[in-house]
Motif scaffolding. Sequence first.
Motif, PDB file in Angstrom:
ATOM      1  N   GLY A   1     -53.809  -3.755 -16.111  1.00  0.00           N
ATOM      2  CA  GLY A   1     -53.267  -4.890 -16.403  1.00  0.00           C
ATOM      3  C   GLY A   1     -53.871  -3.912 -17.603  1.00  0.00           C
ATOM      4  N   ASP A   2     -53.211  -4.449 -18.759  1.00  0.00           N
ATOM      5  CA  ASP A   2     -53.785  -3.803 -20.217  1.00  0.00           C
ATOM      6  C   ASP A   2     -54.316  -5.804 -21.162  1.00  0.00           C
ATOM      7  OD1 ASP A   2     -55.083  -3.060 -22.952  1.00  0.00           O
ATOM      8  OD2 ASP A   2     -53.608  -1.850 -22.778  1.00  0.00           O
ATOM      9  N   PRO A   3     -55.942  -6.645 -21.044  1.00  0.00           N
ATOM     10  CA  PRO A   3     -55.945  -7.040 -21.324  1.00  0.00           C
ATOM     11  C   PRO A   3     -55.702  -7.198 -23.061  1.00  0.00           C
ATOM     12  CG  PRO A   3     -57.532  -6.930 -20.210  1.00  0.00           C
ATOM     13  CD  PRO A   3     -57.201  -5.792 -20.038  1.00  0.00           C
ATOM     14  N   ALA A   4     -56.296  -6.455 -23.649  1.00  0.00           N
ATOM     15  CA  ALA A   4     -55.746  -6.585 -24.717  1.00  0.00           C
ATOM     16  C   ALA A   4     -55.146  -6.328 -26.090  1.00  0.00           C
ATOM     17  CB  ALA A   4     -56.782  -5.422 -26.132  1.00  0.00           C
ATOM     18  N   ARG A   5     -53.714  -5.590 -25.144  1.00  0.00           N
ATOM     19  CA  ARG A   5     -52.995  -5.207 -25.298  1.00  0.00           C
ATOM     20  C   ARG A   5     -52.024  -6.234 -26.524  1.00  0.00           C
ATOM     21  NH1 ARG A   5     -47.752  -5.271 -21.139  1.00  0.00           N
ATOM     22  NH2 ARG A   5     -48.570  -7.616 -21.154  1.00  0.00           N
ATOM     23  N   ASP A   6     -52.447  -7.208 -26.563  1.00  0.00           N
ATOM     24  CA  ASP A   6     -51.824  -8.548 -27.343  1.00  0.00           C
ATOM     25  C   ASP A   6     -52.698  -9.181 -28.423  1.00  0.00           C
ATOM     26  OD1 ASP A   6     -49.325  -8.629 -26.725  1.00  0.00           O
ATOM     27  OD2 ASP A   6     -49.652 -10.048 -24.806  1.00  0.00           O
ATOM     28  N   VAL A   7     -54.450  -8.362 -28.535  1.00  0.00           N
ATOM     29  CA  VAL A   7     -54.783  -9.333 -28.356  1.00  0.00           C
ATOM     30  C   VAL A   7     -55.133  -8.205 -30.847  1.00  0.00           C
ATOM     31  CG1 VAL A   7     -57.749  -9.089 -29.581  1.00  0.00           C
ATOM     32  CG2 VAL A   7     -56.268  -9.455 -27.391  1.00  0.00           C
ATOM     33  N   HIS A   8     -54.491  -8.953 -31.922  1.00  0.00           N
ATOM     34  CA  HIS A   8     -55.084  -8.455 -32.533  1.00  0.00           C
ATOM     35  C   HIS A   8     -56.157  -7.557 -33.887  1.00  0.00           C
ATOM     36  CE1 HIS A   8     -51.055  -6.849 -31.959  1.00  0.00           C
ATOM     37  NE2 HIS A   8     -50.488  -8.544 -32.012  1.00  0.00           N
ATOM     38  N   PRO A   9     -56.166  -6.791 -34.406  1.00  0.00           N
ATOM     39  CA  PRO A   9     -57.341  -7.306 -35.351  1.00  0.00           C
ATOM     40  C   PRO A   9     -57.102  -8.499 -36.403  1.00  0.00           C
ATOM     41  CG  PRO A   9     -56.839  -4.833 -35.380  1.00  0.00           C
ATOM     42  CD  PRO A   9     -55.506  -5.960 -34.753  1.00  0.00           C
ATOM     43  N   PRO A  10     -58.576  -8.895 -36.854  1.00  0.00           N
ATOM     44  CA  PRO A  10     -57.657  -9.863 -37.974  1.00  0.00           C
ATOM     45  C   PRO A  10     -57.869  -9.260 -39.314  1.00  0.00           C
ATOM     46  CG  PRO A  10     -60.277  -9.242 -38.171  1.00  0.00           C
ATOM     47  CD  PRO A  10     -59.451  -8.291 -36.848  1.00  0.00           C
ATOM     48  N   ALA A  11     -56.183  -9.676 -40.047  1.00  0.00           N
ATOM     49  CA  ALA A  11     -55.725  -9.479 -41.561  1.00  0.00           C
ATOM     50  C   ALA A  11     -56.860  -8.829 -42.672  1.00  0.00           C
ATOM     51  CB  ALA A  11     -55.080 -10.555 -41.997  1.00  0.00           C
ATOM     52  N   THR A  12     -56.687  -8.227 -43.222  1.00  0.00           N
ATOM     53  CA  THR A  12     -58.036  -7.316 -44.059  1.00  0.00           C
ATOM     54  C   THR A  12     -57.431  -7.419 -45.349  1.00  0.00           C
ATOM     55  OG1 THR A  12     -56.571  -5.492 -44.062  1.00  0.00           O
ATOM     56  CG2 THR A  12     -58.219  -5.069 -42.317  1.00  0.00           C
ATOM     57  N   GLY A  13     -56.414  -7.492 -45.833  1.00  0.00           N
ATOM     58  CA  GLY A  13     -55.989  -8.205 -46.286  1.00  0.00           C
ATOM     59  C   GLY A  13     -55.677  -6.395 -47.649  1.00  0.00           C
ATOM     60  N   ARG A  14     -54.855  -6.103 -48.624  1.00  0.00           N
ATOM     61  CA  ARG A  14     -54.381  -5.231 -49.109  1.00  0.00           C
ATOM     62  C   ARG A  14     -55.739  -4.745 -50.349  1.00  0.00           C
ATOM     63  NH1 ARG A  14     -48.802  -5.073 -50.863  1.00  0.00           N
ATOM     64  NH2 ARG A  14     -49.818  -5.605 -52.968  1.00  0.00           N
ATOM     65  N   ARG A  15     -56.657  -3.528 -50.393  1.00  0.00           N
ATOM     66  CA  ARG A  15     -57.356  -3.928 -51.216  1.00  0.00           C
ATOM     67  C   ARG A  15     -56.610  -2.048 -51.617  1.00  0.00           C
ATOM     68  NH1 ARG A  15     -63.273  -3.230 -49.802  1.00  0.00           N
ATOM     69  NH2 ARG A  15     -62.618  -1.153 -48.716  1.00  0.00           N
ATOM     70  N   LEU A  16     -56.533  -2.662 -53.556  1.00  0.00           N
ATOM     71  CA  LEU A  16     -56.085  -1.904 -53.932  1.00  0.00           C
ATOM     72  C   LEU A  16     -56.699   0.007 -53.918  1.00  0.00           C
ATOM     73  CD1 LEU A  16     -52.965  -3.056 -56.043  1.00  0.00           C
ATOM     74  CD2 LEU A  16     -52.531  -1.864 -53.908  1.00  0.00           C
TER      75      LEU A  16
END
Length: 317
Positions: free
Chosen positions: A106-121
């Motif tokens: 199985g893939d234990p990282a499949r549902d782990v997402h990066p922290p939100a970075t915010g949009r830097r224009l």
Amino acid sequence: MSGTEATGTLPSLVEDYLQHMSVERGLAPNTLEAYRRDLRRYTGFLAARGIHGATAITRHDVSAFAQAIVSGEDGLSPLSPRSAARTVVAVRGVHRFWTLEGITEGDPARDVHPPATGRRLPKAIPVSEVVRILETVDTTTPSGQRDRALLEFLYSTGARISEAVGLDVDDVSVDGSAEGPSVVRLTGKGSKQRLVPVGSYAARAVDAYLVRGRPALAAKGTGGAALFLNMRGGRLSRQSAWSILRTASERAGVVREVSPHTLRHSFATHLLEGGADVRVVQELLGHASVTTTQVYTLVTADTLREVYAAAHPRAHA
């Protein structure tokens, strides 16, 4: 999958993944090294939890690591949201690889997402400030001719600074007096090459540098085929290129901080403001996805709203 591969140590399994990314995916050396650092931190975190095999890693372990790199709970310096996101992407990638290769079921990282970075224009500067920076360079010396050629080139092509200083003379086809377009072959991320037009101002500046400035600099050392040379005749470094732009900006009286990437941002923003299609700008910038380029359309949309609000007779009640 052989028994050795299935039960290999985590560092060796990580190296298998990095080898795959290098050979099969053509990942750039700098990106590959960043992934190696990220995954070394990951395997160190797992080892501290007593985990030494890929099959023993759980989703909880991956989530705990994602939190630890932001808080510094793993004993290392906390990462910014952007760096933490890159690290989590590397972790998700290695687990996906292990699953596809049959190393784990199985893939234990499949549902782990990066922290939100915010949009830097991106930060662009007005055309008038770009022109002031370019025209403040003294072109009466070989180094001045190089500086003007470099800065004109960066703004004309949107090249990354690493792409510009990595150029050889044979990569450019410029004729300052020709009617036809000049072009340059840029080598971007993942060693992907693209042809980019060079505007007439930049073409004339590069042509003048090749005729007068570069021979004088080349006589002082062994720069070889490098297009942009330093005062010792060697290849110009990224740090020196940054310093050239900073000096020109100060002389031009531009108070905001300007970096080589600022010229790249300005190149893209000014093209879109002039009506260029976002997919054309994507090709010129060397972005793999148009989604990366579309952040610039947010900048131009803000500009359009400001102009509308100031100019339209019924923009305000």
